[in-house]
Each structure stands twice: as structure tokens, then as C-alpha cells.
Design an enzyme around this catalytic site. Sequence first.
Site, PDB file in Angstrom:
ATOM      1  N   HIS A 121       7.550   0.716  18.975  1.00  0.00           N
ATOM      2  CA  HIS A 121       6.678   1.314  18.197  1.00  0.00           C
ATOM      3  C   HIS A 121       6.878   2.841  17.908  1.00  0.00           C
ATOM      4  O   HIS A 121       6.257   3.713  18.031  1.00  0.00           O
ATOM      5  CB  HIS A 121       5.149   1.078  18.772  1.00  0.00           C
TER       6      HIS A 121
ATOM      7  N   ARG B 293      -3.496  -8.066  -1.010  1.00  0.00           N
ATOM      8  CA  ARG B 293      -5.043  -8.958  -1.341  1.00  0.00           C
ATOM      9  C   ARG B 293      -5.218  -9.098  -2.719  1.00  0.00           C
ATOM     10  O   ARG B 293      -5.764 -10.119  -3.314  1.00  0.00           O
ATOM     11  CB  ARG B 293      -6.015  -8.184  -0.744  1.00  0.00           C
TER      12      ARG B 293
ATOM     13  N   ARG C 120       1.815  -4.356  12.652  1.00  0.00           N
ATOM     14  CA  ARG C 120       1.234  -4.738  13.930  1.00  0.00           C
ATOM     15  C   ARG C 120       1.547  -5.738  14.698  1.00  0.00           C
ATOM     16  O   ARG C 120       1.750  -6.788  13.755  1.00  0.00           O
ATOM     17  CB  ARG C 120      -0.552  -4.439  13.706  1.00  0.00           C
TER      18      ARG C 120
ATOM     19  N   GLY D 161       0.603  -1.266   0.054  1.00  0.00           N
ATOM     20  CA  GLY D 161       0.093   0.158  -0.037  1.00  0.00           C
ATOM     21  C   GLY D 161       0.777   1.067  -0.047  1.00  0.00           C
ATOM     22  O   GLY D 161       1.978   1.193  -0.413  1.00  0.00           O
ATOM     23  N   ARG D 162       0.223   2.354   0.743  1.00  0.00           N
ATOM     24  CA  ARG D 162       1.051   3.350   0.566  1.00  0.00           C
ATOM     25  C   ARG D 162       2.538   3.412   1.235  1.00  0.00           C
ATOM     26  O   ARG D 162       3.556   3.715   0.647  1.00  0.00           O
ATOM     27  CB  ARG D 162       0.413   4.736   1.643  1.00  0.00           C
ATOM     28  N   ILE D 163       2.707   2.733   2.271  1.00  0.00           N
ATOM     29  CA  ILE D 163       3.906   2.677   3.168  1.00  0.00           C
ATOM     30  C   ILE D 163       4.812   1.446   2.358  1.00  0.00           C
ATOM     31  O   ILE D 163       5.907   1.741   2.216  1.00  0.00           O
ATOM     32  CB  ILE D 163       3.876   2.305   4.761  1.00  0.00           C
TER      33      ILE D 163
ATOM     34  N   GLU E 171       1.658  -4.877  23.395  1.00  0.00           N
ATOM     35  CA  GLU E 171       2.464  -3.435  23.888  1.00  0.00           C
ATOM     36  C   GLU E 171       1.858  -2.722  24.858  1.00  0.00           C
ATOM     37  O   GLU E 171       0.744  -2.879  25.151  1.00  0.00           O
ATOM     38  CB  GLU E 171       2.309  -2.609  22.532  1.00  0.00           C
TER      39      GLU E 171
ATOM     40  N   ASP F 168       9.314  -3.383  15.454  1.00  0.00           N
ATOM     41  CA  ASP F 168       8.574  -1.968  15.909  1.00  0.00           C
ATOM     42  C   ASP F 168       7.605  -2.352  16.718  1.00  0.00           C
ATOM     43  O   ASP F 168       7.075  -1.435  17.425  1.00  0.00           O
ATOM     44  CB  ASP F 168       8.735  -1.028  14.774  1.00  0.00           C
TER      45      ASP F 168
HETATM   46  P1  NAP Z   1      -2.482   0.779   2.957  1.00  0.00           P
HETATM   47  O1  NAP Z   1      -2.178   1.714   2.201  1.00  0.00           O
HETATM   48  O2  NAP Z   1      -4.057   0.265   3.433  1.00  0.00           O
HETATM   49  O3  NAP Z   1      -1.864  -0.607   2.552  1.00  0.00           O
HETATM   50  C1  NAP Z   1      -2.046  -1.723   3.218  1.00  0.00           C
HETATM   51  C2  NAP Z   1      -1.434  -2.986   2.374  1.00  0.00           C
HETATM   52  O4  NAP Z   1      -1.724  -4.402   2.988  1.00  0.00           O
HETATM   53  C3  NAP Z   1      -2.101  -3.310   1.101  1.00  0.00           C
HETATM   54  O5  NAP Z   1      -1.377  -3.424   0.069  1.00  0.00           O
HETATM   55  C4  NAP Z   1      -3.115  -4.289   1.284  1.00  0.00           C
HETATM   56  O6  NAP Z   1      -3.600  -4.981   0.040  1.00  0.00           O
HETATM   57  C5  NAP Z   1      -2.513  -5.187   2.109  1.00  0.00           C
HETATM   58  N1  NAP Z   1      -3.288  -5.978   3.002  1.00  0.00           N
HETATM   59  C6  NAP Z   1      -4.577  -5.712   3.426  1.00  0.00           C
HETATM   60  N2  NAP Z   1      -4.955  -6.947   4.201  1.00  0.00           N
HETATM   61  C7  NAP Z   1      -4.255  -7.987   3.610  1.00  0.00           C
HETATM   62  C8  NAP Z   1      -4.379  -9.313   3.837  1.00  0.00           C
HETATM   63  N3  NAP Z   1      -5.169  -9.887   4.618  1.00  0.00           N
HETATM   64  N4  NAP Z   1      -3.412 -10.312   3.424  1.00  0.00           N
HETATM   65  C9  NAP Z   1      -2.309  -9.591   2.687  1.00  0.00           C
HETATM   66  N5  NAP Z   1      -2.258  -8.230   2.471  1.00  0.00           N
HETATM   67  C10 NAP Z   1      -3.103  -7.143   2.764  1.00  0.00           C
HETATM   68  O7  NAP Z   1      -1.954   1.109   4.415  1.00  0.00           O
HETATM   69  P2  NAP Z   1      -0.604   1.814   4.907  1.00  0.00           P
HETATM   70  O8  NAP Z   1      -0.779   3.448   4.829  1.00  0.00           O
HETATM   71  O9  NAP Z   1       0.290   1.469   3.894  1.00  0.00           O
HETATM   72  O10 NAP Z   1      -0.323   1.293   6.360  1.00  0.00           O
HETATM   73  C11 NAP Z   1      -0.186  -0.073   6.566  1.00  0.00           C
HETATM   74  C12 NAP Z   1      -0.142  -0.176   8.110  1.00  0.00           C
HETATM   75  O11 NAP Z   1       0.904   0.132   8.608  1.00  0.00           O
HETATM   76  C13 NAP Z   1      -1.296   0.360   8.771  1.00  0.00           C
HETATM   77  O12 NAP Z   1      -2.449  -0.016   8.867  1.00  0.00           O
HETATM   78  C14 NAP Z   1      -0.490   0.388  10.269  1.00  0.00           C
HETATM   79  O13 NAP Z   1      -0.766  -0.903  10.931  1.00  0.00           O
HETATM   80  C15 NAP Z   1       0.973   0.036   9.901  1.00  0.00           C
HETATM   81  N6  NAP Z   1       1.480   1.236  10.514  1.00  0.00           N
HETATM   82  C16 NAP Z   1       2.685   1.011  11.663  1.00  0.00           C
HETATM   83  C17 NAP Z   1       3.243   2.171  11.921  1.00  0.00           C
HETATM   84  C18 NAP Z   1       4.474   2.050  13.104  1.00  0.00           C
HETATM   85  O14 NAP Z   1       4.339   2.984  13.715  1.00  0.00           O
HETATM   86  N7  NAP Z   1       4.980   1.060  13.033  1.00  0.00           N
HETATM   87  C19 NAP Z   1       3.169   3.473  11.342  1.00  0.00           C
HETATM   88  C20 NAP Z   1       2.188   3.506  10.499  1.00  0.00           C
HETATM   89  C21 NAP Z   1       1.290   2.519  10.036  1.00  0.00           C
HETATM   90  P3  NAP Z   1      -4.384  -4.493  -1.115  1.00  0.00           P
HETATM   91  O15 NAP Z   1      -3.464  -3.382  -1.733  1.00  0.00           O
HETATM   92  O16 NAP Z   1      -4.345  -5.342  -2.038  1.00  0.00           O
HETATM   93  O17 NAP Z   1      -5.633  -3.909  -0.591  1.00  0.00           O
END
Ligand code: NAP
Length: 316
Positions: free
Chosen positions: A279, A175, A232, A153-155, A261, A256
Site C-alpha cells: 500500500h 458510474r 482498495r 476519476g482524478r487518479i 492489510e 498495492d
Molecule cells: P475519484 O476522483 O472520486 O474517482 C473515482 C472513480 O471511481 C470515478 O470515476 C467513479 O465514477 C468511479 N466509481 C465510483 N464508484 C463506482 C462503482 N460503484 N462502479 C464503477 N466505478 C465507480 O477518486 P480518486 O481521487 O481518483 O481516487 C480513487 C480511489 O483510489 C480512492 O478512493 C482510494 O480508494 C484509492 N487510492 C489508493 C491509493 C493507494 O495508496 N493505493 C492512494 C490514493 C487513492 P464516476 O466518475 O462516474 O463518479
Amino acid sequence: MADKPDLLTVARLAPFLMQPLQAAFTVHDRLHEEDAAAFKRIAPRIRAICGSGESKVSAELIAKLPALEIVSIMGVGYDGVDVAAAKARGVLVTHTPDVLNDDVADLALALMLSIARRIPQADQHVRQGRWPAGPMPLARKMSGARLGLVGMGRIGQAIAQRALAFGMSIAYTARSAKPALPYAFHATPRELAAVSDFLVVITPGGAATRKLIDTGVLRALGSQGYLINVARGSVVDEAALIEALQNSGIAGAALDVFENEPLVPEALRALDNVVLAPHIGSATTQTRHAMAARAFANLEAHFAGHPLPSAVPECR
Ligand code: NAP
């Protein structure tokens, strides 16, 4: 001012978010945790909740707040919010995507380098005066290695961009495949792990991804592979990970995020082949200010009757 809407905070929020909140709302700071009797008195008036990415906003809490209209999360992950319960009541949920992509991607690369090049151990080697007695064991080269991203996704895309500069080959699972991206898609984390030297987890948390990284995935990653989790704690089977790390099932892990936690199992903390962070994915001054501004902008827009800058996908 008597007509300021009442807002409940469900996390310890930074002063640079509390300040604008207090100017625009009557803020009840974590009253639900700290004073049950006082919370009961003000609950009928609460129209907004503000919390962090780690906050829990349960169906029970939502049910206690009959006037609730919006939950604003300062974070992109909102797996702690019962969105189904919110939606059933017509309560909007917002988050802060995009503004933290750089920081989380930077940290992912930092953790990859830290575990591969053993940076924390190198620091200890020098500090503890062990250098004169001899060099450290050789480390693992990261440039040119195979990166597998669980989540694109975005990250995930921001991590891939950075990894390109390290000459890494990039593959991913998600997905659905993204034909517009120049990276190889694998249908499952296990298939991806089998062709990865570094497996980086960057999906949302919640029920759909719970223990996505299990014993089978770790076996496929193998004794030369590294696991990095910046998503997570719930996405990785922590017991299976500890078992793999203790028995050289994988080469190492850089984490992280954790299942429970801020408590991290002693078994993980005792291991030498892990790098642990509390985190801190988005924890820079610049990014936290941007996240706070977005969390506030969502609330402000709602109460002004304007379109929300970033409602979660389920509420768009
Ligand atoms: P995003 O743009 O929604 O991207 C999520 C990615 O995960 C997408 O590619 C999605 O697939 C994939 N995904 C979702 N469900 C899945 C599954 N069941 N099996 C396989 N892949 C799956 O979100 P983002 O902005 O990148 O952020 C991702 C996550 O990073 C956040 O939700 C958060 O939990 C975590 N995060 C952690 C920190 C930290 O401090 N460590 C900070 C920020 C975020 P599709 O592209 O096919 O939909």
C-alpha cells in the site's frame, strides 16, 4: 495552552503532521486503542479526529465523542469513515484529493511494467546468479496494449495520460460515461475486461464497490490478461483472484492493496505471477508532506471558521 481544542489521532501519523497538530491542538495519540480508562475521561472533550486513508472511524467511535465536529483524513479514500453516522451528527469529514494523483498514477504504471516485464523476477535472476545458466523467458510487451480503467476519476485520468505516452488504447468503466474524455466507455467491469489486456482498478472502496472485480470479470479478462489493483483490497474478490492466478485463469496480477492489510494470504505470496506492494500508492516524501499539509489545513480552516479546503463530497 488551555484553550487548544482536543484532537484524537486514529492512525500512526508522520512526525511532519504530528508536529503542527501538537502546536495547534491538545493531541491524544490513539488513546482509544491504548488506554480505555484514559480515553473515557477525555472523550467528552474531543472536537476533532485526524487519521489516515486506512483509518476506521466507526459509528460507535463517533457516538462516544459528543463534542466531535470534524474528522480530517490524510488520504483521498475515506471508506473507513462512517460518513452517514458523521453526517447524522453534523460532523464534517475532509480528505486530501488531487495532491496524490501523480504518485498513485506513477505506481500504477510501475506495477503494470513490473508484472508485464517481470522486473522483480529479472532482479532475482541477476542477484541469484542464474543469468550465466541462460536468459529469462520472454515477457509481455506493454506499449501499444489495451488498457481498461475501472474508475475514471482524478487518479484514473492521471493513469490514462501516462498510458497514452506508451501508445496504449484506453477504455474505462465508471458510474457514468464522461463524454468530454476521448476514451471508450463500457457500462460494466466485465464488458471492459473482455476488451482489456491490462485492467487497472482505481475506484473508491466501501460497500458500493465491494467485490466489483469478481470471478465473472476475471474470466472476461482471460488467460492473457493482467489485473492491477491500486484502489482498495475490498474492490477485488481476493479468493476468486487467487483461484484465477493459480489456474492460469488470468496471466498475472500486481497489487498495492489487499482485503486484510497488512496481512497478505500465503497463497498470494507463494505465486510467481504476482507483484505485491505494501500500500505505497502515495508513499513518497513529497506527496506525504503535501497530504499532511492539506489534512492540517482542513482542521485549521474549520477552527478558524473558514471554508474547508477539501470536504468530502457528502459534506459539501
Ligand atoms: P475519484 O476522483 O472520486 O474517482 C473515482 C472513480 O471511481 C470515478 O470515476 C467513479 O465514477 C468511479 N466509481 C465510483 N464508484 C463506482 C462503482 N460503484 N462502479 C464503477 N466505478 C465507480 O477518486 P480518486 O481521487 O481518483 O481516487 C480513487 C480511489 O483510489 C480512492 O478512493 C482510494 O480508494 C484509492 N487510492 C489508493 C491509493 C493507494 O495508496 N493505493 C492512494 C490514493 C487513492 P464516476 O466518475 O462516474 O463518479
